[in-house]
Design a protein around this motif. Structure first.
Motif, PDB file in Angstrom:
ATOM      1  N   PHE A 227      13.637 -55.656 -84.189  1.00 47.53           N
ATOM      2  CA  PHE A 227      13.581 -56.164 -82.819  1.00 47.53           C
ATOM      3  C   PHE A 227      12.712 -57.415 -82.795  1.00 47.53           C
ATOM      4  O   PHE A 227      11.710 -57.516 -83.500  1.00 47.53           O
ATOM      5  CB  PHE A 227      12.980 -55.117 -81.881  1.00 47.53           C
ATOM      6  CG  PHE A 227      12.676 -55.640 -80.496  1.00 47.53           C
ATOM      7  CD1 PHE A 227      13.669 -55.707 -79.529  1.00 47.53           C
ATOM      8  CD2 PHE A 227      11.400 -56.083 -80.166  1.00 47.53           C
ATOM      9  CE1 PHE A 227      13.403 -56.204 -78.263  1.00 47.53           C
ATOM     10  CE2 PHE A 227      11.117 -56.575 -78.901  1.00 47.53           C
ATOM     11  CZ  PHE A 227      12.120 -56.637 -77.943  1.00 47.53           C
ATOM     12  N   GLY A 228      13.101 -58.355 -81.972  1.00 49.44           N
ATOM     13  CA  GLY A 228      12.282 -59.549 -81.785  1.00 49.44           C
ATOM     14  C   GLY A 228      12.734 -60.303 -80.558  1.00 49.44           C
ATOM     15  O   GLY A 228      13.701 -59.937 -79.883  1.00 49.44           O
ATOM     16  N   PHE A 229      12.011 -61.377 -80.260  1.00 52.11           N
ATOM     17  CA  PHE A 229      12.410 -62.209 -79.131  1.00 52.11           C
ATOM     18  C   PHE A 229      11.884 -63.616 -79.299  1.00 52.11           C
ATOM     19  O   PHE A 229      10.934 -63.877 -80.049  1.00 52.11           O
ATOM     20  CB  PHE A 229      11.951 -61.623 -77.791  1.00 52.11           C
ATOM     21  CG  PHE A 229      10.467 -61.411 -77.654  1.00 52.11           C
ATOM     22  CD1 PHE A 229       9.601 -62.462 -77.391  1.00 52.11           C
ATOM     23  CD2 PHE A 229       9.930 -60.132 -77.771  1.00 52.11           C
ATOM     24  CE1 PHE A 229       8.239 -62.256 -77.250  1.00 52.11           C
ATOM     25  CE2 PHE A 229       8.566 -59.916 -77.637  1.00 52.11           C
ATOM     26  CZ  PHE A 229       7.721 -60.981 -77.373  1.00 52.11           C
ATOM     27  N   ASN A 230      12.526 -64.536 -78.599  1.00 54.98           N
ATOM     28  CA  ASN A 230      12.073 -65.916 -78.461  1.00 54.98           C
ATOM     29  C   ASN A 230      12.062 -66.246 -76.984  1.00 54.98           C
ATOM     30  O   ASN A 230      13.061 -66.042 -76.283  1.00 54.98           O
ATOM     31  CB  ASN A 230      12.995 -66.873 -79.204  1.00 54.98           C
ATOM     32  CG  ASN A 230      12.473 -68.300 -79.144  1.00 54.98           C
ATOM     33  OD1 ASN A 230      11.667 -68.697 -79.970  1.00 54.98           O
ATOM     34  ND2 ASN A 230      12.933 -69.089 -78.176  1.00 54.98           N
ATOM     35  N   ILE A 231      10.936 -66.752 -76.485  1.00 52.97           N
ATOM     36  CA  ILE A 231      10.817 -67.130 -75.081  1.00 52.97           C
ATOM     37  C   ILE A 231      10.138 -68.491 -75.002  1.00 52.97           C
ATOM     38  O   ILE A 231       9.328 -68.850 -75.862  1.00 52.97           O
ATOM     39  CB  ILE A 231      10.027 -66.084 -74.263  1.00 52.97           C
ATOM     40  CG1 ILE A 231       8.642 -65.826 -74.869  1.00 52.97           C
ATOM     41  CG2 ILE A 231      10.801 -64.773 -74.171  1.00 52.97           C
ATOM     42  CD1 ILE A 231       7.766 -64.882 -74.059  1.00 52.97           C
ATOM     43  N   GLY A 232      10.459 -69.272 -73.973  1.00 50.13           N
ATOM     44  CA  GLY A 232       9.805 -70.563 -73.837  1.00 50.13           C
ATOM     45  C   GLY A 232      10.396 -71.419 -72.738  1.00 50.13           C
ATOM     46  O   GLY A 232      11.488 -71.153 -72.213  1.00 50.13           O
TER      47      GLY A 232
END
Length: 339
Positions: A227-232
């Motif tokens: 699981f992971g994420f990228n936010i920005g």
């Protein structure tokens, strides 16, 4: 509705972005020679970060036109503390020959004080570092393999308002299992693929002069599943798409707008919070280390706060199911640049 990119060239014959939007793979072809702006305005970098619960390493190779950068940071989450060694290279303007694809082309940079190598190999990537003077002469040396099984990534092409030749083409590859060893001051630190995960930040573009960006990333296991994420956000025209994306078992789940709420006057104290416009990403972030860096000549400035810590909250996947997240190690940053 966010726009998903189609395959083809990134820039047109005038050096302008053909299409703004997001993708789950490298569908657009970046060509440096197609850029219509001065070489001083072109910014290119590869950044790798590999973490486990106890320690981590971050490596940067960047060609920012008027200034190149080789950098390595060691992160100790138990103490906690961080150490960084950086080498500035004047006016590289493309001489560092960073590849035009995130999926091909190696980077090998040698300097009397530091050597960094980012290489592709079947099924993954291999990164190497040798910095004899790191930590006041302790020295840091290591080699890590980042496995890359078939999986989605975050890809985005972002224009800038009122700057037709400016653009940012960015790829983030999360959840890469890491295996290898780093030696520092005679002590060895192992990275095992069951507990260590890496991310690649691959950026190419022409930036406007004054920008502030916000970026967050995490990779690990939730319920035993990758699981992971990228936010920005914070720069450019994101009306076509945001860079917000969650990854589970190698599949991407696209999110809309996410806001960072940073307590005033502090980066490594009180918890941060993250909220989403559609309620699908709600997190609290407990800071552990502020990896800060300040370069300020007024007309040229970079003020960076990359804060490492632990995320707790939930995400809503594309099928409507809710995934609980607890104490997931990652980072969130605020960076101001005049460049």
């Amino acid at each position: 509705m966010q726009h998903e990119l189609t395959a083809g060239e990134l820039l047109d014959d005038r050096g302008r972005l053909r299409e703004a939007g997001f993708a789950r793979s490298e569908v657009k072809r970046y060509r440096r020679r197609a850029i219509g702006a001065s070489r001083l305005r072109i910014k290119e970098w590869n950044y790798y970060c590999a973490l486990n619960d106890s320690y981590g390493i971050a490596l940067t190779v960047a060609d920012n036109g008027y200034m190149g950068l080789l950098s390595v940071s060691w992160l100790d989450f138990a103490t906690p503390k961080t150490s960084t060694e950086s080498i500035m290279i004047p006016f590289p303007m493309g001489r560092m020959a960073l590849p035009e694809s995130a999926d091909a082309g190696d980077i090998v940079q040698h300097h009397p004080k530091m050597s960094i190598a980012f290489r592709h190999e079947p099924g993954g990537r291999r990164i190497g570092i040798d910095c004899p003077g790191f930590g006041g002469g302790k020295g840091l040396k290591g080699e890590l393999r980042l496995s890359q099984p078939p999986m989605d990534r975050m890809v985005i092409a972002t224009p800038f308002p009122r700057a037709p030749r400016a653009f940012y083409y960015n790829q983030k590859i999360n959840c890469m299992p890491v295996e290898g060893e780093v030696t520092m001051g005679g002590e060895s630190f192992r990275f095992e693929p069951a507990s260590a995960f890496g991310v690649l930040d691959w950026g190419r573009g022409v930036w406007t002069y004054d920008n502030t960006w916000y970026w967050g990333s995490a990779s690990g296991l939730v319920g035993g599943r990758p699981f992971g994420f990228n936010i920005g956000y914070g720069f450019g025209d994101t009306s076509a798409a945001t860079e917000n994306m969650v990854f589970l078992d190698g599949h991407a789940h696209k999110l809309t707008d996410i806001a960072f709420h940073i307590p005033a006057g502090t980066y490594d104290g009180a918890p941060w919070t993250f909220t989403s416009s559609d309620g699908r990403f709600e997190m609290e972030f407990a800071p552990v280390i502020d990896r800060s860096a300040v370069f300020d000549l007024k007309f040229l400035r970079s003020i960076q706060h990359q804060v490492f810590g632990r995320f707790t909250g939930f995400v809503i996947l594309d099928d409507g199911s809710r995934l609980e997240v607890k104490d997931l190690l990652g980072f969130a940053e605020e960076v101001e640049n005049r460049w």
